[in-house]
Each structure stands twice: as structure tokens, then as C-alpha cells.
Enzyme design. Structure first.
Site, PDB file in Angstrom:
ATOM      1  N   ASP A 139      -0.607  12.851 -20.030  1.00 41.76           N
ATOM      2  CA  ASP A 139       0.228  11.946 -19.256  1.00 41.76           C
ATOM      3  C   ASP A 139       1.533  11.691 -20.012  1.00 41.76           C
ATOM      4  O   ASP A 139       1.519  11.535 -21.234  1.00 41.76           O
ATOM      5  CB  ASP A 139      -0.518  10.625 -19.023  1.00 41.76           C
ATOM      6  CG  ASP A 139       0.124   9.753 -17.970  1.00 41.76           C
ATOM      7  OD1 ASP A 139       1.286   9.337 -18.161  1.00 41.76           O
ATOM      8  OD2 ASP A 139      -0.537   9.460 -16.964  1.00 41.76           O
ATOM      9  N   ILE A 140       2.652  11.637 -19.302  1.00 44.38           N
ATOM     10  CA  ILE A 140       3.936  11.413 -19.975  1.00 44.38           C
ATOM     11  C   ILE A 140       4.141   9.940 -20.351  1.00 44.38           C
ATOM     12  O   ILE A 140       5.043   9.620 -21.112  1.00 44.38           O
ATOM     13  CB  ILE A 140       5.141  11.904 -19.137  1.00 44.38           C
ATOM     14  CG1 ILE A 140       5.219  11.167 -17.802  1.00 44.38           C
ATOM     15  CG2 ILE A 140       5.081  13.414 -18.935  1.00 44.38           C
ATOM     16  CD1 ILE A 140       6.518  11.410 -17.045  1.00 44.38           C
ATOM     17  N   ASN A 182      -6.961   6.233  -9.004  1.00 42.96           N
ATOM     18  CA  ASN A 182      -6.236   5.165  -8.309  1.00 42.96           C
ATOM     19  C   ASN A 182      -6.007   5.626  -6.872  1.00 42.96           C
ATOM     20  O   ASN A 182      -5.806   6.808  -6.630  1.00 42.96           O
ATOM     21  CB  ASN A 182      -4.887   4.895  -8.982  1.00 42.96           C
ATOM     22  CG  ASN A 182      -5.036   4.373 -10.396  1.00 42.96           C
ATOM     23  OD1 ASN A 182      -6.001   3.697 -10.719  1.00 42.96           O
ATOM     24  ND2 ASN A 182      -4.088   4.693 -11.243  1.00 42.96           N
ATOM     25  N   VAL A 234       1.608   8.862  -7.654  1.00 44.23           N
ATOM     26  CA  VAL A 234       1.777  10.226  -7.160  1.00 44.23           C
ATOM     27  C   VAL A 234       0.665  10.469  -6.158  1.00 44.23           C
ATOM     28  O   VAL A 234      -0.515  10.341  -6.490  1.00 44.23           O
ATOM     29  CB  VAL A 234       1.714  11.267  -8.308  1.00 44.23           C
ATOM     30  CG1 VAL A 234       1.835  12.679  -7.749  1.00 44.23           C
ATOM     31  CG2 VAL A 234       2.799  11.005  -9.341  1.00 44.23           C
ATOM     32  N   HIS A 291      -5.694  12.458  -8.673  1.00 45.44           N
ATOM     33  CA  HIS A 291      -5.742  12.801 -10.087  1.00 45.44           C
ATOM     34  C   HIS A 291      -6.674  11.832 -10.795  1.00 45.44           C
ATOM     35  O   HIS A 291      -6.733  10.659 -10.458  1.00 45.44           O
ATOM     36  CB  HIS A 291      -4.349  12.806 -10.724  1.00 45.44           C
ATOM     37  CG  HIS A 291      -3.526  11.583 -10.481  1.00 45.44           C
ATOM     38  ND1 HIS A 291      -2.948  11.302  -9.247  1.00 45.44           N
ATOM     39  CD2 HIS A 291      -3.157  10.575 -11.299  1.00 45.44           C
ATOM     40  CE1 HIS A 291      -2.268  10.164  -9.341  1.00 45.44           C
ATOM     41  NE2 HIS A 291      -2.385   9.706 -10.576  1.00 45.44           N
TER      42      HIS A 291
END
Length: 123
Positions: A29-30, A86, A95, A99
Site C-alpha cells: 500500500d502506498i 472495505n 477504490v 481489495h
């Protein structure tokens, strides 16, 4: 389709990929929320968990298995980790391509939105 994760899948946007197979990819994850924060995404575009169909059951199970494999490789499978999907805006989904978040590498508090420094839920 203007989906960030589809662009990552199509190699249009770079990602730090740590696992890849014919069904999913996993990347760091960024904006990590733990020492290890990996996103496991299916190659098939499914917008939210509400759209998971019966034929996607094995795919979603595979996502969970991949998260467990990564936790083991990272060395925190025994000490513990968290996996999270989520769903939609109130669920924190930013997004709209399902995921699975894998978080580990430190003790994780509950509830997850609890700020240890403020000792109160975030608002």
C-alpha cells in the site's frame, strides 16, 4: 474504465508487487497503516463486496489464502495480523475494485479507528 487498480493490473501505473498469480496480485500500500500493509486484488474487476457473485466465491477465498501466505513469508502469521475488506464510502472504500488489506508487523488495536495517541475514536 477509469479504475486505479485495473491500471495497476494493466501495468499502466507502477506498483510494488510482492505476489502475482493468474487470479490476483498483491502489492504494498502506498499509504501504509502498519509496518506491513499489502493490498490483494483480483484480476477480475468487481466494484464492491456487494457485487461478489456465487461464481466469485473461490476467488475471494483465494485472496484470503494469499494474504495468509504473505503473512507467513513476512514472519507475522503466528503473532497475528488483520485482513479487511472495505465496502463503499461509509465503509472506507476509496477504490471501487475489491481489495483485501493485509496489515501486520505490530500489535493492532481495536476498534481499528482508535487513535492510541488521542485515546479516543477518530472523527
Amino acid at each position: 474504465m477509469d479504475c486505479l487498480f485495473c491500471k495497476i493490473l494493466n501495468k499502466e501505473i507502477p506498483a510494488d508487487v510482492i505476489y502475482e498469480d493468474d487470479q490476483v496480485i498483491a502489492f504494498n500500500d502506498i499509504n501504509p497503516q502498519a509496518p506491513t500493509h499489502v493490498l490483494v486484488i483480483p484480476r477480475k474487476h468487481i466494484a464492491t463486496t456487494n457485487e461478489i457473485a456465487d461464481e466469485d466465491t473461490a476467488l475471494v477465498g483465494h485472496m484470503v489464502q494469499v494474504a495468509g501466505k504473505i503473512a507467513k513469508e513476512q514472519g507475522f502469521d503466528e503473532s497475528g495480523y488483520r485482513t479487511v475488506f472495505n465496502c463503499n464510502d461509509h465503509g472506507g472504500q476509496t477504490v471501487h475494485h475489491i481489495h483485501l488489506h493485509l496489515l501486520g508487523g505490530k500489535p493492532l488495536g481495536w476498534p481499528p479507528y482508535f487513535d492510541e495517541n488521542l485515546k479516543k475514536p477518530l472523527s
